[in-house]
Design an enzyme around this catalytic site. Structure first.
Site, PDB file in Angstrom:
ATOM      1  CG  HIS A  62      -1.822  -1.111   1.352  1.00  0.00           C
ATOM      2  ND1 HIS A  62      -2.282  -1.567   2.556  1.00  0.00           N
ATOM      3  CD2 HIS A  62      -2.392  -1.908   0.412  1.00  0.00           C
ATOM      4  CE1 HIS A  62      -3.092  -2.599   2.363  1.00  0.00           C
ATOM      5  NE2 HIS A  62      -3.173  -2.825   1.063  1.00  0.00           N
ATOM      6  CE1 TYR A 131      -0.298   2.542   9.115  1.00  0.00           C
ATOM      7  CE2 TYR A 131      -0.750   0.489  10.262  1.00  0.00           C
ATOM      8  CZ  TYR A 131      -1.089   1.445   9.312  1.00  0.00           C
ATOM      9  OH  TYR A 131      -2.235   1.288   8.576  1.00  0.00           O
ATOM     10  CG  ASP A 168      -4.229  -5.662  -0.330  1.00  0.00           C
ATOM     11  OD1 ASP A 168      -4.208  -4.504  -0.805  1.00  0.00           O
ATOM     12  OD2 ASP A 168      -3.992  -5.906   0.866  1.00  0.00           O
TER      13      ASP A 168
END
Length: 181
Positions: A62, A131, A168
């Protein structure tokens, strides 16, 4: 904090100094001064994300073509194989990738700068992945590159069929994807 260089100079791995005893452990997971010195510039982190995934889930690759995000990633439960792919056309490492095992046990973090595609494969039964990002999530600019693109040639550490999201599973090849200059 120990800074580990990867094959792509801008992608770094941070290994904290962990202080532990029979009560548990303590470590500094982020220090802006040390981070800025290691990456050679200042970034403001504006968003923290947390995901949980099951074994063989593969998320990625991504990136956001506008509002590009730098990501400082780590695992707090389980283990993943984390990957960064350079998609800056003007870069000498364009199309190259680096991968690192990140786990709750090793407490390592990986810095994926803006201009890179990012993904990870869960190797443990479950993994919790945290993250920090340098820009906000902007779904209108989100792009994906195939995890198994032969032009990139990522060597994933599992032969199991990965579990992919619908998005995906129809991602672009690197050749057809939007790229950074």
């Amino acid at each position: 904090m120990n800074v580990i260089q990867t094959r792509i100079p801008e992608v770094l791995v941070f290994e904290p100094k962990v202080f532990g005893d029979d009560r548990g452990f303590f470590f500094e997971s982020f220090n802006a001064n040390q981070f800025d010195a290691a990456v050679g510039q200042h970034y403001d982190f504006v968003q923290d994300n947390h995901s949980r995934s099951a074994k063989n889930v593969l998320r990625g690759l991504h990136y956001q073509i506008e509002q590009a995000q730098g990501k400082l990633v780590r695992v707090t439960q389980g283990e993943v194989f984390d990957v960064a792919v350079d998609i800056r056309q003007s870069s000498p490492t364009f199309g190259q990738w680096v991968g690192e095992l990140l786990s709750a046990e090793n407490k390592r973090q990986m810095w994926i700068p803006p201009g890179f595609a990012h993904g990870f494969l869960v190797l443990s039964d479950h993994a919790e992945f945290l993250y920090k990002t340098t820009d906000f999530y902007a779904p209108q600019f989100e792009c994906s590159i195939r995890w198994d693109d032969a032009d990139i040639g990522i060597e994933w550490p599992s032969d199991a069929k990965p579990v992919l999201s619908a998005k995906d599973s129809v991602a672009s090849s690197l050749r057809d994807a939007r790229k950074f200059l």
